[in-house]
Design a protein around this motif. Structure first.
Motif: not given
Length: 317
Positions: A172-178, A215-218, A242-250, A259-266
């Protein structure tokens, strides 16, 4: 991830009698849907969270260095202490865990172990202590932005896989928007060059630096990761996702994004459509709303208790 805080917890004798071995029934895979859980601030009961949300696994933060090449929870607590009790409680409730090594703050094993062999032995101590099926290497800050340490971490993961091929490895590592920055691209590329078998590459698509469409940034951040994984390993788009993933922040992030719950559902629906190998967030401890400003124990938004954990629960990729 958020800075660590020191904490001492008394070992509960009655629970300590429970086995650290995974339950005899088929244990849940902790990799796809395991929100982060930490042992500082207000500590929610994982069994209660599981019963209220349906989540079956947690990513436990963080295993660090005790000052040398020896693993300790938050750098201070032994593997046999309160965190072992936490793992017993989760497994007794039918769940599973994936310990996370590293994070933003504290002494990192990657820096304090002098070689890949020594670092692998430190990882192995934790794997053996809890009979683990997966580990997360949350590589950030000075551990991330150092070529020697990156190579040491990858070399250690290669040794771990050779000795324990059934243990799944997540980075797990940091990222830019792009997508990945220079250090992130190097890490993935060096994994190929060193033949270090990382199962899942995960980015943390938040703290971009101010309010924005999360959502778009993720999506763009994960797409950038996917493209580099695809190119580096010669995969199809589907195989790379299938070898990639994300860890958001609520809720409200450290830099004022939301990141709202609506954003997170999307984000969940998009991740499921791409069959991402990991969909999680930081952290269940702060999965509460209407409790004031964003912090270790509050999302800083209007939400129900454990709304984000409920969204994660059941995600299988």
């Amino acid at each position: 991830m958020k800075p660590l805080r020191r904490l001492t917890i008394a070992l509960t004798a009655g629970v300590a009698a429970l086995s650290l071995t995974p339950a005899a029934h088929a244990a849940p895979d902790p990799v796809p849907a395991s929100p982060y859980l930490y042992q500082w601030g207000a500590k929610p009961n994982p069994a209660t969270i599981m019963s209220q949300t349906g989540v079956k696994a947690f990513t436990l933060a963080f295993v660090l260095s005790d000052g040398g090449c020896n693993p300790a929870w938050d750098g201070t607590r032994p593997l046999t202490g309160a965190d072992a009790t936490l793992i017993r409680n989760i497994r007794a409730a039918g769940g599973e865990v994936i310990p996370s090594f590293g994070g933003w703050a504290g002494r990192k094993l990657g820096q304090h172990c002098s070689s890949a062999d020594a670092l692998a032995a430190a990882y192995q101590k934790v794997i053996d202590a809890y009979q683990l099926t997966a580990i997360d290497i949350d590589i950030e800050a000075a551990e991330f932005e150092n070529a020697t340490v990156q190579d040491r971490v990858l070399g250690a993961l290669k040794i771990v896989k050779q000795k324990k091929p059934g243990v799944r490895t997540v980075v797990t590592m940091p990222t830019n928007r792009s997508g990945l920055n220079t250090w992130g691209r190097r890490l993935v590329t060096r994994a190929k060059e060193l033949a270090a078998p990382v199962d899942v590459w995960t980015v943390m698509p938040f703290n971009f630096g101010g309010p924005s469409d999360m959502v778009a940034g993720t999506k763009s951040a994960v797409d950038g990761l996917k493209e580099h994984v695809k190119t580096t390993f010669g995969l199809t788009d589907d195989a790379a996702y299938r070898r990639s993933g994300l860890s958001s922040m609520n809720g409200v992030t450290d830099t004022g994004e939301t990141v709202s719950t609506a954003d997170f559902r999307a984000i969940h629906d998009w991740a499921a459509g791409k069959h991402l190998a990991r969909f999680t967030f930081w952290a269940t401890n702060r999965d509460r709303g209407n409790c004031g400003a964003s912090g270790d124990n509050c999302s800083g938004t209007n939400q129900g208790t454990y709304d984000f954990t409920k969204i994660v629960a059941g995600y299988t990729g």
